[in-house]
Enzyme design. Structure first.
Site, PDB file in Angstrom:
ATOM      1  N   ASP A  47      54.358  28.719  14.952  1.00 20.89           N
ATOM      2  CA  ASP A  47      53.303  28.015  14.237  1.00 20.89           C
ATOM      3  C   ASP A  47      52.971  26.703  14.932  1.00 20.89           C
ATOM      4  O   ASP A  47      51.796  26.322  15.059  1.00 20.89           O
ATOM      5  CB  ASP A  47      53.760  27.770  12.793  1.00 20.89           C
ATOM      6  CG  ASP A  47      52.742  26.988  11.988  1.00 20.89           C
ATOM      7  OD1 ASP A  47      51.641  27.496  11.766  1.00 20.89           O
ATOM      8  OD2 ASP A  47      53.059  25.849  11.590  1.00 20.89           O
ATOM      9  N   GLU A 119      53.032  34.787  14.765  1.00 16.97           N
ATOM     10  CA  GLU A 119      53.529  33.460  15.141  1.00 16.97           C
ATOM     11  C   GLU A 119      54.894  33.563  15.818  1.00 16.97           C
ATOM     12  O   GLU A 119      55.174  32.839  16.784  1.00 16.97           O
ATOM     13  CB  GLU A 119      53.613  32.574  13.902  1.00 16.97           C
ATOM     14  CG  GLU A 119      52.249  32.185  13.345  1.00 16.97           C
ATOM     15  CD  GLU A 119      52.328  31.421  12.045  1.00 16.97           C
ATOM     16  OE1 GLU A 119      51.329  30.770  11.678  1.00 16.97           O
ATOM     17  OE2 GLU A 119      53.382  31.461  11.379  1.00 16.97           O
TER      18      GLU A 119
END
Length: 226
Positions: A47, A119
């Site tokens: 992320d 992610e």
């Protein structure tokens, strides 16, 4: 590396020097064990890597944009829905390692699971080959989304409300259809509806994201009609 992971690696466009990183990135908590860790730590890292890549790309793409202009564009590029779209392009769901309960509940198609795994895969590439390689990969996978983000950055709930008001309709409504999954990783399904009866549903890891996705889908359908 198994044949399915080799095929995924080819679709991803990265050959892993440490294949165990890819295996971990695709391992959902529902099937993790002490000797088979899940992808949550990689998701956390990925992320941040994605965020840095997109922040840098937006600054380079529009050198005169203010923070207020950049922030919604950034949010549109890193939101769970966008990550899940990229994951679907890669057929990531086909190689997710899931527990039986998640498989039976359609986990390979769940937006939240796909986004989290995407992610984690970004983080796996970063850990395997460094930031420059990860940045190149992310920009390639996100492709035209970066250039088109000015339009995509509009808040879909606001846009749908403006569309309704322009036609003399009351504001859209939002109904929670279901909530599934454990408390730490819920999946909400929300229906957006117009007073004329049209509805669209969407699922996401938060009510707000699900409402936005449902609004986006409903607005797209209404705008496509003659």
């Amino acid at each position: 590396m198994s044949a399915d992971l080799q095929a995924f690696s080819a679709r991803l466009g990265h050959r892993f020097q440490r294949p165990e990183l890819l295996v971990r990135a695709l391992t959902h908590p529902s099937i993790a064990t002490a000797s088979r860790p899940d992808n949550q730590r990689l998701e956390f890292l990925g992320d941040r890597v994605l965020g840095l890549v997109m922040a840098e790309a937006l600054l380079m793409a529009d050198k005169g944009a203010s923070e207020g202009q950049l922030a919604p564009r950034f949010n549109a590029l890193v939101r769970k829905e966008t990550c899940a779209e990229v994951a679907r392009d890669l057929e990531l769901g086909e190689v997710l390692r899931l527990g039986r309960s998640e498989m039976l509940s359609g986990g390979r198609r769940k937006e939240a699971l796909l986004a989290d795994a995407m992610e984690a895969v970004i983080a796996a590439v970063y850990r395997d080959a460094g930031f420059d390689v990860a940045r190149t990969l992310v920009l390639r996978l996100w492709g035209d989304r970066v250039g088109q983000v000015k339009a995509d950055a509009r808040d879909p709930k606001t846009s749908l409300q403006e569309w309704a008001q322009a036609r003399g309709l009351p504001p859209p409504g939002y109904d929670e259809i279901s909530r599934e999954g454990p408390p730490h990783q819920p999946v909400f399904t929300i229906a957006a509806r117009l007073s004329t009866g049209e509805t669209e549903q969407a699922s996401a890891g938060s009510k707000r994201q699900a409402e936005q996705a449902a609004a986006r889908a409903l607005l797209a359908r209404m705008e496509s009609q003659p």
